[in-house]
Design a protein around this motif. Structure first.
Motif, PDB file in Angstrom:
ATOM      1  N   ILE A 153       0.835  -1.204   0.000  1.00  0.00           N
ATOM      2  CA  ILE A 153       0.000   0.000   0.000  1.00  0.00           C
ATOM      3  C   ILE A 153       0.870   1.254   0.000  1.00  0.00           C
ATOM      4  O   ILE A 153       0.602   2.222  -0.718  1.00  0.00           O
ATOM      5  CB  ILE A 153      -0.952  -0.008   1.214  1.00  0.00           C
ATOM      6  N   ALA A 154       1.948   1.237   0.781  1.00  0.00           N
ATOM      7  CA  ALA A 154       2.832   2.402   0.845  1.00  0.00           C
ATOM      8  C   ALA A 154       3.518   2.662  -0.489  1.00  0.00           C
ATOM      9  O   ALA A 154       3.792   3.814  -0.840  1.00  0.00           O
ATOM     10  CB  ALA A 154       3.873   2.200   1.944  1.00  0.00           C
ATOM     11  N   SER A 155       3.793   1.601  -1.255  1.00  0.00           N
ATOM     12  CA  SER A 155       4.452   1.779  -2.556  1.00  0.00           C
ATOM     13  C   SER A 155       3.514   2.395  -3.586  1.00  0.00           C
ATOM     14  O   SER A 155       3.943   3.041  -4.537  1.00  0.00           O
ATOM     15  CB  SER A 155       4.976   0.437  -3.067  1.00  0.00           C
ATOM     16  N   VAL A 156       2.215   2.194  -3.390  1.00  0.00           N
ATOM     17  CA  VAL A 156       1.215   2.710  -4.328  1.00  0.00           C
ATOM     18  C   VAL A 156       0.654   4.046  -3.865  1.00  0.00           C
ATOM     19  O   VAL A 156       0.447   4.968  -4.642  1.00  0.00           O
ATOM     20  CB  VAL A 156       0.068   1.686  -4.502  1.00  0.00           C
ATOM     21  N   ASP A 157       0.402   4.169  -2.562  1.00  0.00           N
ATOM     22  CA  ASP A 157      -0.225   5.366  -1.999  1.00  0.00           C
ATOM     23  C   ASP A 157       0.441   5.692  -0.672  1.00  0.00           C
ATOM     24  O   ASP A 157      -0.120   5.451   0.399  1.00  0.00           O
ATOM     25  CB  ASP A 157      -1.729   5.125  -1.812  1.00  0.00           C
ATOM     26  N   PRO A 158       1.663   6.220  -0.720  1.00  0.00           N
ATOM     27  CA  PRO A 158       2.429   6.413   0.521  1.00  0.00           C
ATOM     28  C   PRO A 158       1.824   7.456   1.440  1.00  0.00           C
ATOM     29  O   PRO A 158       1.223   8.438   1.002  1.00  0.00           O
ATOM     30  CB  PRO A 158       3.806   6.874   0.009  1.00  0.00           C
ATOM     31  N   LEU A 159       1.975   7.200   2.753  1.00  0.00           N
ATOM     32  CA  LEU A 159       1.570   8.180   3.763  1.00  0.00           C
ATOM     33  C   LEU A 159       2.720   9.158   3.970  1.00  0.00           C
ATOM     34  O   LEU A 159       3.841   8.755   4.247  1.00  0.00           O
ATOM     35  CB  LEU A 159       1.265   7.474   5.091  1.00  0.00           C
ATOM     36  N   ALA A 160       2.423  10.422   3.810  1.00  0.00           N
ATOM     37  CA  ALA A 160       3.441  11.446   4.052  1.00  0.00           C
ATOM     38  C   ALA A 160       2.953  12.315   5.207  1.00  0.00           C
ATOM     39  O   ALA A 160       2.476  13.429   5.013  1.00  0.00           O
ATOM     40  CB  ALA A 160       3.668  12.279   2.802  1.00  0.00           C
ATOM     41  N   GLN A 161       3.046  11.779   6.401  1.00  0.00           N
ATOM     42  CA  GLN A 161       2.448  12.434   7.559  1.00  0.00           C
ATOM     43  C   GLN A 161       3.484  12.589   8.652  1.00  0.00           C
ATOM     44  O   GLN A 161       4.046  11.612   9.132  1.00  0.00           O
ATOM     45  CB  GLN A 161       1.256  11.615   8.059  1.00  0.00           C
ATOM     46  N   GLY A 162       3.754  13.821   9.037  1.00  0.00           N
ATOM     47  CA  GLY A 162       4.678  14.079  10.118  1.00  0.00           C
ATOM     48  C   GLY A 162       3.934  14.551  11.360  1.00  0.00           C
ATOM     49  O   GLY A 162       2.727  14.773  11.342  1.00  0.00           O
ATOM     50  N   VAL A 163       4.676  14.700  12.444  1.00  0.00           N
ATOM     51  CA  VAL A 163       4.095  15.166  13.705  1.00  0.00           C
ATOM     52  C   VAL A 163       3.842  16.666  13.609  1.00  0.00           C
ATOM     53  O   VAL A 163       4.701  17.436  13.171  1.00  0.00           O
ATOM     54  CB  VAL A 163       5.033  14.857  14.884  1.00  0.00           C
ATOM     55  N   SER A 164       2.661  17.097  14.036  1.00  0.00           N
ATOM     56  CA  SER A 164       2.317  18.522  14.002  1.00  0.00           C
ATOM     57  C   SER A 164       3.247  19.319  14.911  1.00  0.00           C
ATOM     58  O   SER A 164       3.540  18.901  16.041  1.00  0.00           O
ATOM     59  CB  SER A 164       0.866  18.726  14.451  1.00  0.00           C
ATOM     60  N   SER A 165       3.675  20.469  14.426  1.00  0.00           N
ATOM     61  CA  SER A 165       4.654  21.269  15.168  1.00  0.00           C
ATOM     62  C   SER A 165       4.134  21.730  16.521  1.00  0.00           C
ATOM     63  O   SER A 165       4.903  21.880  17.469  1.00  0.00           O
ATOM     64  CB  SER A 165       5.068  22.485  14.319  1.00  0.00           C
TER      65      SER A 165
END
Length: 312
Positions: A153-165
């Motif tokens: 799933i990550a290779s097709v639709d990767p999550l690009a989510q970081g911790v909120s500042s």
């Protein structure tokens, strides 16, 4: 007892006993592949597909099922096999991973088997870092390859989510490096996600790949006379892992007086009432469904603040 309650009790018994139900299926050829039944919502003949522009080739289209519109991913293509010919002649396994519903196109579904996690092993070392296997097992003298669906799933639709500042306050940044977390997950993608999260938060971490490895490591430290609560702020563990699952790991930790004070967060792509019941049964302190960076960071930061307050 209702039928649904009976099924839930049966599944609790399987998981609590370090066992899993595995759905077996085939793509090209006779090789058997498997995924955990708990992630499967239904199996259907492939419905009509509507093609999507600007999507990777593995996404064969969108289908309308009871869940609404879902993407249909050619699982063979995702693991570097030729595409399925005539999708409508094949089957779709509708699953829920990481809070998202998606369908996997397969040639045929074989059966469901009940397997002891001790009989499930990490993939051979020679399979390489690009392998889409998370584990292997054997049944009736045939090798079963268990697919790392999170990696696909990550290779097709990767999550690009970081911790909120706004979560990373100066107060947290000033003390986070004093704390150490034990991370346990057999999926390289899931480990990398959590490692990035912990790095952003500022804590130290040690990463291991399954429950048995983690328990051996903790027992080794305890045998050396070390106070586990001094060594680790908490443990973040996947549930589905070869050799020993997260439920069994948690239960062993909580039953051992040397380890029982360790805070356990179970972090899994499994979700629902089943998990809530098992989390309580084995004594885990937290459960989070993968993957929400801020939710995970909030739990870690909460434990840091609790530990800091205890010093005064």
């Amino acid at each position: 007892m209702t039928n649904s309650a009976g099924k839930l009790a049966a599944r609790n018994k399987i998981a609590g006993g370090n066992r899993m139900e595995l759905l077996l299926f085939r793509l090209k050829g006779r090789q058997l592949y498997g995924i955990n039944v708990f992630k499967v919502k239904e199996i259907i003949p492939c419905p009509p597909l509507t093609s999507l522009p600007h999507h990777t080739a593995e996404v064969r289209g969108v289908a309308h099922v009871r869940e609404g519109a879902i993407s249909i991913l050619d699982l063979g293509m995702a693991i570097r096999q030729p595409p399925m010919e005539n999708p409508r002649e094949n089957f779709v396994i509708v699953t829920e991973y990481n809070r998202r519903t998606q369908g996997f196109l397969v040639r045929e579904v074989d059966r469901i088997v009940n397997i002891d996690w001790e009989e499930v092993h990490p993939p051979p070392k020679g399979s390489g870092k690009n392998s889409f296997l998370t584990a292997v097992t054997q049944m009736d003298n045939q090798l079963i390859e268990i697919i790392d669906v999170e990696k696909i799933i990550a290779s097709v639709d990767p999550l690009a989510q970081g911790v909120s500042s706004e979560l990373l306050t100066d107060e947290v940044k000033a003390v986070a490096a004093n704390y150490h977390i034990l991370l346990v997950d057999d999926s390289s993608v899931a480990r990398n996600q959590v490692e990035r999260n912990l790095t952003e938060t500022g804590v130290q971490f040690t990463s291991l790949t399954n429950g048995k490895e983690a328990l051996d490591y903790l027992n080794g430290l305890a045998d050396e006379g070390k106070n586990i609560s001094d060594e680790f702020l908490m443990i973040i563990s996947d549930i589905e892992m070869p050799e020993m699952d997260g439920y069994t790991l948690t239960n062993r930790i909580k039953q051992d007086p040397r380890l029982s004070s360790l805070t356990v967060l179970l972090h899994s792509s499994l979700s629902g009432i089943f998990n809530e019941a098992m989390v309580k049964k084995v004594g885990a302190n937290f459960f989070l469904a993968k993957y929400d960076a801020d939710e995970l960071a909030r739990v870690v930061i909460g434990e840091i603040k609790k530990a800091e307050a205890a010093k005064w």
